[in-house]
Design a protein around this motif. Structure first.
Motif, PDB file in Angstrom:
ATOM      1  N   PHE A  57       0.858  -1.181   0.000  1.00  7.68           N
ATOM      2  CA  PHE A  57       0.000   0.000   0.000  1.00  7.68           C
ATOM      3  C   PHE A  57       0.898   1.236   0.000  1.00  7.68           C
ATOM      4  CE2 PHE A  57      -2.617  -3.367   1.528  1.00  7.68           C
ATOM      5  CZ  PHE A  57      -3.896  -3.061   1.094  1.00  7.68           C
ATOM      6  N   LYS A  58       0.622   2.144  -0.955  1.00 12.84           N
ATOM      7  CA  LYS A  58       1.465   3.310  -1.139  1.00 12.84           C
ATOM      8  C   LYS A  58       0.700   4.572  -0.794  1.00 12.84           C
ATOM      9  CE  LYS A  58       4.396   5.629  -4.573  1.00 12.84           C
ATOM     10  NZ  LYS A  58       4.823   5.665  -5.978  1.00 12.84           N
ATOM     11  N   GLY A  59       1.416   5.567  -0.227  1.00  8.78           N
ATOM     12  CA  GLY A  59       0.792   6.832   0.116  1.00  8.78           C
ATOM     13  C   GLY A  59       0.250   7.512  -1.123  1.00  8.78           C
ATOM     14  N   ASP A  62       4.031  -2.624   3.752  1.00  7.97           N
ATOM     15  CA  ASP A  62       3.944  -4.031   3.372  1.00  7.97           C
ATOM     16  C   ASP A  62       3.124  -4.769   4.433  1.00  7.97           C
ATOM     17  OD1 ASP A  62       6.358  -6.606   2.391  1.00  7.97           O
ATOM     18  OD2 ASP A  62       4.179  -6.591   2.513  1.00  7.97           O
ATOM     19  N   PRO A  63       1.912  -5.261   4.087  1.00  9.36           N
ATOM     20  CA  PRO A  63       1.072  -5.949   5.075  1.00  9.36           C
ATOM     21  C   PRO A  63       1.744  -7.187   5.670  1.00  9.36           C
ATOM     22  CG  PRO A  63      -0.167  -5.428   3.098  1.00  9.36           C
ATOM     23  CD  PRO A  63       1.259  -5.170   2.784  1.00  9.36           C
ATOM     24  N   LYS A  64       2.698  -7.764   4.924  1.00 11.37           N
ATOM     25  CA  LYS A  64       3.367  -8.953   5.444  1.00 11.37           C
ATOM     26  C   LYS A  64       4.280  -8.617   6.635  1.00 11.37           C
ATOM     27  CE  LYS A  64       3.395 -11.173   0.889  1.00 11.37           C
ATOM     28  NZ  LYS A  64       4.247 -11.706  -0.194  1.00 11.37           N
ATOM     29  N   LYS A  65       4.723  -7.349   6.691  1.00  2.91           N
ATOM     30  CA  LYS A  65       5.639  -6.946   7.745  1.00  2.91           C
ATOM     31  C   LYS A  65       4.973  -6.058   8.790  1.00  2.91           C
ATOM     32  CE  LYS A  65       9.547  -7.028   4.500  1.00  2.91           C
ATOM     33  NZ  LYS A  65      10.632  -6.218   3.886  1.00  2.91           N
ATOM     34  N   VAL A  80      -1.407  -3.101   9.875  1.00  5.99           N
ATOM     35  CA  VAL A  80      -2.102  -3.172   8.590  1.00  5.99           C
ATOM     36  C   VAL A  80      -2.651  -4.571   8.357  1.00  5.99           C
ATOM     37  CG1 VAL A  80      -1.792  -3.019   6.090  1.00  5.99           C
ATOM     38  CG2 VAL A  80      -0.792  -1.292   7.584  1.00  5.99           C
ATOM     39  N   LYS A  81      -1.906  -5.579   8.762  1.00  5.44           N
ATOM     40  CA  LYS A  81      -2.384  -6.956   8.620  1.00  5.44           C
ATOM     41  C   LYS A  81      -3.691  -7.153   9.383  1.00  5.44           C
ATOM     42  CE  LYS A  81      -0.990 -11.783   9.323  1.00  5.44           C
ATOM     43  NZ  LYS A  81       0.069 -12.681   9.846  1.00  5.44           N
ATOM     44  N   ASN A  87       4.355   0.054  13.254  1.00  3.37           N
ATOM     45  CA  ASN A  87       5.738  -0.072  12.803  1.00  3.37           C
ATOM     46  C   ASN A  87       6.633   0.808  13.683  1.00  3.37           C
ATOM     47  OD1 ASN A  87       8.229   0.127  11.450  1.00  3.37           O
ATOM     48  ND2 ASN A  87       7.241  -0.257   9.481  1.00  3.37           N
ATOM     49  N   PRO A  88       7.555   0.211  14.441  1.00  7.41           N
ATOM     50  CA  PRO A  88       8.376   1.009  15.370  1.00  7.41           C
ATOM     51  C   PRO A  88       9.233   2.053  14.656  1.00  7.41           C
ATOM     52  CG  PRO A  88       9.201  -1.257  15.184  1.00  7.41           C
ATOM     53  CD  PRO A  88       7.888  -1.228  14.495  1.00  7.41           C
ATOM     54  N   LYS A  89       9.653   1.778  13.424  1.00 10.07           N
ATOM     55  CA  LYS A  89      10.468   2.759  12.708  1.00 10.07           C
ATOM     56  C   LYS A  89       9.671   4.028  12.445  1.00 10.07           C
ATOM     57  CE  LYS A  89      13.522  -0.577  10.372  1.00 10.07           C
ATOM     58  NZ  LYS A  89      14.005  -1.065   9.063  1.00 10.07           N
TER      59      LYS A  89
END
Length: 699
Positions: free
Chosen positions: A56-58, A77-80, A84-85, A106-108
């Protein structure tokens, strides 16, 4: 109340944009702006849409950059991404008030943007996921309430509808473009004078839909030995290139020709029937082989070698369209080979046009509003499945019949005049009307065409109700502004005049005029009371709000109500149930009850009974005042609550306006049911807005 009006205004504005533009980025930018204005504690809003690779892109966001990063560079990335998953699986909003205590974000991203709280919502409609919307802060938690989240969900639903509309519109536009493309190609093919020109047109149209990065060639059967030979026409290949294509793809071409089925290989290098090094040398990524068939006879095959990877979502449609182009070319090619097959070629074109017509009909049937067509004799020629027909009639009942004979009630109405104008002047007309068959409003657009006119019907009943309510609220706001502006200036001279009149009454020489002085003072007091009501209507905030029992206020008023009823030879009955305490202004609620019950008494004849009830209904406490009068006419109902509108000889027309203003200040709403047996006023207090005794909002 002002905040609610602004929210409604934003929703109405975005809804209007959806109905008037097909520009998806523009609509989503308005949605983002509305959300950021609605949730002021939110620092950033971002919309992410799905990509071909599953990420998914902004797509759009506010602000445009965060720490130098633009929204269109962000990819999820929904896998990561666990958050989002979960959104994909649940399709429900997820609010994380404290990201430090939740490991899903996402911690980043959390660390990079110093996100303290986060609201993530899926953009979905009828189980179809269109993307996501994220709201977050820059170091200060948003502390969103359930009501705020629901407000955001309303805008997200609008975004989903906008994306769905854009998707449907794109499909319709693609379908219409394909029809135009096919019709244009058929027109070009009819002008062909040679086989080379015929194949050249086929090549050019294939390149139009598949891109300039394709290498198109045809391998045809020799008329003598039935061997497949390459035909050199495309300016991208030499004779050696065409021979190479024939040899490299020989096995695939034979499979397509023998089975008479289109063969598509998305990754040609992985196919065991070809040499990978040959394909890599020409940069070929995928291969499409379409049998070249005319009237059941296989003439050869058209080969399309693509040097770029195709979008898997669109490939089926492109293959089908390419198949249609080749299928349309083959009969013409065959006709040029066999001049005697003119009749077969016409039949092939007729079948293609019939398919195109079916697609057009499918588009019309897909219109959610009503659609019908009238011939120049005013007879129905077409009616789609969504068109409403009065008196339980069906399309079968009216097709081929004159509209004015089937529905004579319409003759002389706005619809009758406007449709005649569209038919006679051959111009498009747009108008609104209230149905003569039911209590509904419609927006009608009529377009002339060669054989008559076609009409689009859209139900705008809810829109009209909203406009009426907005107009009433605007009137109250205007009255409030007027009252606040002029009341002080008017009251001062009035007080002076009243004081001097009282002094004149003490003068014995003016004793004969004392009666006139009393009348003048009464009129001044009456004017002062009207100004007081003005101020009450204009006030948007209620002070002295306390937790009170609605039943207690009514019980305290019961003796007064009974006296009013007895003096008019009427009766009052009070029925109360246990209801939750409410945050009320005692004097204002007394005023509201008094205005409504006195209206009810005045509406009844002697001997009739006025019923006052309280009860709990879902998430509301309801005060109901029911009279046994003759009901309220539709003309009067439309004007109820309008300042200065009254049916009483000595009324000011402000009583109900005051009631609506008091209800609004208490987060309540007034509903009215009327009929031949009387009228009931319902005042519904929303428990979701009530504060408990500790000062917290009770859910």
């Amino acid at each position: 109340m002002v905040r609610e009006q602004m929210s409604y205004s934003r929703l109405a504005h975005i809804t209007k944009i959806i109905n008037t533009t097909s520009n998806l980025p523009e609509v989503l930018e308005h949605v983002i702006k509305a959300i950021s204005e609605e949730i002021v504690q939110c620092n950033a809003v971002g919309i992410f849409l799905p990509q071909e690779d599953g990420t998914f892109k902004g797509f759009a966001g506010k602000p445009e950059t965060i720490n130098g990063v633009t929204i269109d560079t962000l990819v999820i990335d929904p896998k990561k991404d666990l958050l989002v998953k979960e959104l994909i699986e649940s399709k429900k909003a997820i609010y994380i008030p404290d990201t430090s205590k939740d490991d899903r974000p996402n911690p980043k991203a959390v660390n990079a943007f110093k996100i303290k709280s986060l609201l993530a919502l899926p953009i979905s409609f009828e189980q179809e996921l269109f993307g996501f919307i994220f709201l977050f802060d820059y170091g200060v938690p948003m502390s969103l309430t359930g009501l705020a989240i629901k407000s955001v969900e309303a805008y997200v639903n609008i975004a989903a509808i906008a994306i769905q509309n854009a998707k449907h519109l794109k499909q319709k536009e693609d379908l219409l473009a394909e029809n135009q493309l096919m019709l244009g190609m058929l027109s070009d093919l009819t002008k062909c004078s040679s086989m080379g020109e015929c194949l050249g047109i086929c090549y050019s149209y294939l390149e139009k839909i598949l891109g300039s990065h394709t290498i198109v060639n045809a391998c045809l059967f020799d008329s003598q030995d039935r061997k497949i030979n390459p035909v050199i026409l495309s300016n991208k290949e030499t004779e050696a290139d065409c021979c190479w294509m024939k040899q490299s793809f020989k096995g695939i071409i034979q499979d397509a020709v023998h089975t008479n089925k289109t063969v598509y290989i998305p990754d040609i290098i992985k196919d065991e029937r070809v040499n990978p090094e040959d394909c890599q040398g020409f940069g070929i990524k995928s291969l499409l082989v379409i049998p070249f068939v005319s009237l059941g006879e296989v003439l050869g095959a058209v080969i399309v070698a693509d040097q770029e990877q195709k979008n898997p979502e669109n490939i089926d449609r492109l293959i089908q369209l390419a198949q249609s182009i080749v299928d349309a070319t083959a009969p013409v090619f065959s006709n040029l080979q066999h001049v005697g097959r003119l009749e077969e070629m016409v039949e092939e074109r007729t079948r293609e046009l019939a398919k195109a017509n079916e697609k057009v009909v499918s588009v019309i049937e897909g219109i959610t509003g009503g659609f019908f067509a009238l011939g120049q004799d005013w007879k129905f020629t077409y009616i789609n499945q969504h068109q409403f027909l009065p008196r339980n009639k069906t399309a079968k009942d009216v097709l081929g019949k004159n509209i004015w004979e089937v529905f004579p009630e319409i003759v002389g109405t706005v619809m009758y005049k406007e449709l005649h104008r569209a038919m006679s002047e051959r111009l498009a007309v747009q108008f609104e009307l209230c149905s003569v068959f039911e209590d509904r409003w419609y927006e009608i657009v009529a377009y002339p065409y060669e054989d008559g006119i076609c009409c689009l019907f859209k139900n705008i009943t809810e829109k009209k109700k909203f406009e009426s309510e907005f107009k009433r609220l605007s009137s109250l706001d205007l009255i409030g502004q007027m009252a606040a502006g002029i009341s002080h200036e008017i009251r001062n001279p009035m007080a002076t005049v009243r004081g001097f009149l009282q002094l004149l009454m003490l003068d014995n020489d003016l004793e004969k005029q004392e009666h006139y002085f009393e009348i003048m003072i009464e009129e001044l007091d009456r004017a002062n009371s009207i100004i007081t009501e003005f101020l009450s209507m204009g006030n948007t905030k209620t002070s002295d709000m306390e937790i009170r029992d609605l039943n207690t206020i009514i019980f305290d008023m019961t003796p007064l109500m009974e006296v009013d009823a007895v003096t008019q030879n009427k009766m009052i009955e009070v029925q109360t149930e246990d209801v939750p305490k409410l945050l009320l202004n005692h004097n204002e609620i007394r005023q509201l009850v008094m205005n409504i019950y006195r209206n009810g008494l005045e509406a009844m004849e002697e001997g009739e009974t006025l019923l006052i009830r309280t009860y709990k209904e879902n998430d509301s406490v309801v005060l109901a005042v029911q009279d046994q009068g003759k009901g309220i006419s539709s003309e009067v109902m439309e004007k109820l609550g309008t300042p200065f509108f009254t049916t009483k000889d000595n009324g000011t027309g402000l009583g109900l306006g005051v009631c609506y203003a008091i209800a609004a200040r208490h987060s309540a709403k007034i509903e009215i049911e009327t009929g031949e047996n009387g009228t009931t006023f319902f005042v519904k207090f929303n428990l979701g807005q009530i504060l408990d005794e500790s000062g917290h909002v009770s859910e």
